[in-house]
Write an enzyme that holds these catalytic residues in place. Sequence first.
Site, PDB file in Angstrom:
ATOM      1  N   VAL A   1     -20.347 -84.118  38.431  1.00  0.00           N
ATOM      2  CA  VAL A   1     -19.202 -84.433  37.568  1.00  0.00           C
ATOM      3  C   VAL A   1     -18.089 -85.005  38.451  1.00  0.00           C
ATOM      4  O   VAL A   1     -17.578 -84.312  39.335  1.00  0.00           O
ATOM      5  CB  VAL A   1     -18.693 -83.189  36.818  1.00  0.00           C
ATOM      6  CG1 VAL A   1     -17.478 -83.534  35.958  1.00  0.00           C
ATOM      7  CG2 VAL A   1     -19.804 -82.584  35.948  1.00  0.00           C
TER       8      VAL A   1
ATOM      9  N   ASP B   1     -18.764 -71.643  34.351  1.00  0.00           N
ATOM     10  CA  ASP B   1     -19.770 -72.713  34.405  1.00  0.00           C
ATOM     11  C   ASP B   1     -20.785 -72.494  33.285  1.00  0.00           C
ATOM     12  O   ASP B   1     -21.209 -71.376  33.011  1.00  0.00           O
ATOM     13  CB  ASP B   1     -20.465 -72.705  35.780  1.00  0.00           C
ATOM     14  CG  ASP B   1     -21.214 -73.995  36.043  1.00  0.00           C
ATOM     15  OD1 ASP B   1     -20.775 -74.766  36.917  1.00  0.00           O
ATOM     16  OD2 ASP B   1     -22.247 -74.244  35.369  1.00  0.00           O
TER      17      ASP B   1
ATOM     18  N   HIS C   1     -13.759 -80.352  41.514  1.00  0.00           N
ATOM     19  CA  HIS C   1     -13.825 -78.969  41.044  1.00  0.00           C
ATOM     20  C   HIS C   1     -14.316 -78.099  42.176  1.00  0.00           C
ATOM     21  O   HIS C   1     -15.149 -78.506  42.988  1.00  0.00           O
ATOM     22  CB  HIS C   1     -14.737 -78.844  39.823  1.00  0.00           C
ATOM     23  CG  HIS C   1     -16.076 -79.494  39.994  1.00  0.00           C
ATOM     24  ND1 HIS C   1     -16.250 -80.867  39.919  1.00  0.00           N
ATOM     25  CD2 HIS C   1     -17.298 -78.979  40.256  1.00  0.00           C
ATOM     26  CE1 HIS C   1     -17.527 -81.153  40.117  1.00  0.00           C
ATOM     27  NE2 HIS C   1     -18.185 -80.018  40.333  1.00  0.00           N
TER      28      HIS C   1
HETATM   29  P1  AMP Z   1     -21.219 -80.294  40.533  1.00  0.00           P
HETATM   30  O1  AMP Z   1     -22.723 -80.382  40.564  1.00  0.00           O
HETATM   31  O2  AMP Z   1     -20.610 -79.704  41.767  1.00  0.00           O
HETATM   32  O3  AMP Z   1     -20.603 -81.621  40.141  1.00  0.00           O
HETATM   33  O4  AMP Z   1     -20.881 -79.225  39.407  1.00  0.00           O
HETATM   34  C1  AMP Z   1     -20.753 -79.539  38.056  1.00  0.00           C
HETATM   35  C2  AMP Z   1     -20.869 -78.241  37.320  1.00  0.00           C
HETATM   36  O5  AMP Z   1     -20.365 -78.419  36.005  1.00  0.00           O
HETATM   37  C3  AMP Z   1     -22.304 -77.710  37.165  1.00  0.00           C
HETATM   38  O6  AMP Z   1     -22.411 -76.441  37.794  1.00  0.00           O
HETATM   39  C4  AMP Z   1     -22.495 -77.642  35.657  1.00  0.00           C
HETATM   40  O7  AMP Z   1     -23.261 -76.530  35.253  1.00  0.00           O
HETATM   41  C5  AMP Z   1     -21.060 -77.550  35.168  1.00  0.00           C
HETATM   42  N1  AMP Z   1     -20.841 -77.995  33.809  1.00  0.00           N
HETATM   43  C6  AMP Z   1     -21.295 -79.144  33.242  1.00  0.00           C
HETATM   44  N2  AMP Z   1     -20.874 -79.231  31.967  1.00  0.00           N
HETATM   45  C7  AMP Z   1     -20.128 -78.120  31.724  1.00  0.00           C
HETATM   46  C8  AMP Z   1     -19.413 -77.632  30.587  1.00  0.00           C
HETATM   47  N3  AMP Z   1     -19.381 -78.310  29.438  1.00  0.00           N
HETATM   48  N4  AMP Z   1     -18.769 -76.446  30.696  1.00  0.00           N
HETATM   49  C9  AMP Z   1     -18.805 -75.750  31.858  1.00  0.00           C
HETATM   50  N5  AMP Z   1     -19.461 -76.164  32.969  1.00  0.00           N
HETATM   51  C10 AMP Z   1     -20.109 -77.334  32.902  1.00  0.00           C
END
Ligand code: AMP
Length: 114
Positions: A96, A30, A100
């Site tokens: 996102v 992450d 995941h």
């Molecule tokens: P969620 O809030 O469960 O949708 O988690 C989305 C996660 O994606 C968050 O913990 C972000 O920090 C992570 N995230 C967003 N962009 C990226 C990226 N480019 N690479 C790795 N993690 C990311």
Amino acid sequence: MSETLFERIASGQIAASVVYEDEVVVAFRDINPQAPVHVLIVPRDPIPRIAAAVEEDREVLGHLLLKAAQVARTCGLDEGGYRLVINNGRNGGETVPHLHCHILGGRPMSWPPG
Ligand code: AMP
């Protein structure tokens, strides 16, 4: 149809620290870690969120969870324990829209989550 952020990571269009990949899932660190170990594992073929999963996704979802446990093991989390999290929708904290599973470990986790 436009690709999701995690599809672009899975295909290598966006750089990420990949810790595991196979033909079905990709696991990467992450970008904003909430624990000493914070890895996301995603299916290559996007499912928007767990609420959108259908019966045909059964095999992918089982694979995702088994590989989450394998990634946790290879990240050294088996002995101390870890948490798997899937955020779903607005109140669940989803940001996102590509399913995941968070793998969090390396420190004690509190309960209930905030
Ligand atoms: P969620 O809030 O469960 O949708 O988690 C989305 C996660 O994606 C968050 O913990 C972000 O920090 C992570 N995230 C967003 N962009 C990226 C990226 N480019 N690479 C790795 N993690 C990311």
